[in-house]
Design an enzyme around this catalytic site. Structure first.
Site, PDB file in Angstrom:
ATOM      1  N   ASN A  75      49.682  23.300 -10.722  1.00  0.00           N
ATOM      2  CA  ASN A  75      49.588  24.542  -9.931  1.00  0.00           C
ATOM      3  C   ASN A  75      49.800  25.768 -10.808  1.00  0.00           C
ATOM      4  O   ASN A  75      49.106  26.783 -10.656  1.00  0.00           O
ATOM      5  CB  ASN A  75      50.589  24.527  -8.775  1.00  0.00           C
ATOM      6  CG  ASN A  75      50.047  23.790  -7.574  1.00  0.00           C
ATOM      7  OD1 ASN A  75      49.133  24.258  -6.899  1.00  0.00           O
ATOM      8  ND2 ASN A  75      50.604  22.611  -7.312  1.00  0.00           N
TER       9      ASN A  75
ATOM     10  N   HIS B 161      53.736  23.926  -0.826  1.00  0.00           N
ATOM     11  CA  HIS B 161      54.174  22.657  -0.239  1.00  0.00           C
ATOM     12  C   HIS B 161      52.944  21.825   0.099  1.00  0.00           C
ATOM     13  O   HIS B 161      51.978  22.346   0.652  1.00  0.00           O
ATOM     14  CB  HIS B 161      55.010  22.922   1.017  1.00  0.00           C
ATOM     15  CG  HIS B 161      55.600  21.670   1.588  1.00  0.00           C
ATOM     16  ND1 HIS B 161      56.718  21.081   1.053  1.00  0.00           N
ATOM     17  CD2 HIS B 161      55.209  20.888   2.622  1.00  0.00           C
ATOM     18  CE1 HIS B 161      56.993  19.974   1.736  1.00  0.00           C
ATOM     19  NE2 HIS B 161      56.098  19.842   2.699  1.00  0.00           N
TER      20      HIS B 161
ATOM     21  N   GLY C 165      52.795  20.641 -13.731  1.00  0.00           N
ATOM     22  CA  GLY C 165      52.437  22.053 -13.853  1.00  0.00           C
ATOM     23  C   GLY C 165      50.984  22.365 -13.548  1.00  0.00           C
ATOM     24  O   GLY C 165      50.478  23.399 -13.979  1.00  0.00           O
TER      25      GLY C 165
HETATM   26  C1  GAR Z   1      52.582  19.700  -5.884  1.00  0.00           C
HETATM   27  O1  GAR Z   1      51.867  18.809  -5.077  1.00  0.00           O
HETATM   28  C2  GAR Z   1      53.518  20.529  -5.026  1.00  0.00           C
HETATM   29  O2  GAR Z   1      52.988  20.881  -3.782  1.00  0.00           O
HETATM   30  C3  GAR Z   1      54.667  19.588  -4.874  1.00  0.00           C
HETATM   31  O3  GAR Z   1      54.809  19.005  -6.142  1.00  0.00           O
HETATM   32  C4  GAR Z   1      53.544  18.945  -6.792  1.00  0.00           C
HETATM   33  C5  GAR Z   1      53.663  19.599  -8.164  1.00  0.00           C
HETATM   34  O4  GAR Z   1      52.503  19.398  -8.919  1.00  0.00           O
HETATM   35  N1  GAR Z   1      55.839  20.298  -4.444  1.00  0.00           N
HETATM   36  C6  GAR Z   1      56.743  19.801  -3.616  1.00  0.00           C
HETATM   37  O5  GAR Z   1      56.681  18.688  -3.143  1.00  0.00           O
HETATM   38  C7  GAR Z   1      57.898  20.753  -3.324  1.00  0.00           C
HETATM   39  N2  GAR Z   1      58.553  20.408  -2.074  1.00  0.00           N
HETATM   40  P1  GAR Z   1      52.234  20.286 -10.221  1.00  0.00           P
HETATM   41  O6  GAR Z   1      53.483  20.226 -11.100  1.00  0.00           O
HETATM   42  O7  GAR Z   1      51.062  19.600 -10.883  1.00  0.00           O
HETATM   43  O8  GAR Z   1      51.926  21.683  -9.784  1.00  0.00           O
END
Ligand code: GAR
Length: 203
Positions: free
Chosen positions: A14, A110, A12
């Site tokens: 982002n 992404h 989480g």
């Molecule tokens: C992020 O790097 C996001 O871009 C990726 O998962 C991670 C989540 O991190 N998403 C994907 O790969 C979707 N295809 P977070 O939970 O710390 O935000």
């Protein structure tokens, strides 16, 4: 006002970047209405709870069929007044009924420069492994609108980062993630502002 439902499966970070921008007053036309995760142990739900926001664990596995899952997601969104969805590390497909009900009102982040290194199976570290295997010297992050196809809709914002000699998938992921934390709040701010301008225009 964008009333955002955030969907995520993982840490989480982002979501945290978006929430911090809201709390600091940088996104005056956006609020978080709920956080939904397919994973009951996901960090993203803990962040939501710690901030007094509705945190909902909802998984396709809890339902006998796709339709009843989609109906429940839609009623959760409606009950919390969500008019926009931000996918933030959501590793499941959004049901087509939800995409249809929120057309042009769903964005995703992404960890690569779409349209390259996207599509089915391209998530998490796999994306960075593919970038390193290709010999690219640049990668980055993309915020884009979501439609029925994986990683397909129009781009809202992108930011590039260098691929450095000696990078591992993990070191590249960390550099890209820092870029994600910049552009996701910025993209949401841009969408919220343009919506606010359109509302004023109509009034
Ligand atoms: C992020 O790097 C996001 O871009 C990726 O998962 C991670 C989540 O991190 N998403 C994907 O790969 C979707 N295809 P977070 O939970 O710390 O935000």
């Amino acid at each position: 006002m964008l009333s955002i439902a955030v969907f995520g499966s993982g840490a989480g970070s982002n979501f945290m970047a978006i929430l911090t921008a809201i709390q600091q007053g940088n996104l005056p036309a956006a609020r978080i209405s709920l956080v939904l995760s397919n994973n009951s142990g996901a960090g993203i739900l803990g962040i939501a709870r710690a901030n007094g926001l509705p945190a909902i664990h909802l998984s396709r596995k809890q339902f006998p069929d796709e339709r009843s899952f989609a109906d429940t997601v839609l009623s959760m969104l409606r009950d919390h007044g969500a008019n926009f969805i931000a996918l933030a590390g959501y590793m499941k497909q959004v049901p087509p009924e939800v995409v249809a009900a929120y057309r042009k009102r769903i964005v995703n982040i992404h960890p690569a420069l779409l349209p390259r290194f996207g599509g089915a199976g391209m998530y998490g570290l796999r994306v960075h492994e593919a970038v390193l295997a290709s010999g690219e010297t640049t990668s980055g992050a993309t915020v884009h609108y979501v439609d029925e196809e994986y990683d397909n809709g129009p781009v809202v914002l992108q930011q590039t980062v260098p691929v450095l000699p000696g990078d591992t998938p993990a070191s590249l992921a960390a550099r890209v993630l820092a870029a994600e934390h910049q552009i996701y709040p910025a993209a949401i701010g841009r969408i919220a502002q343009s919506e606010r301008a359109a509302e004023h225009h109509h009034n």
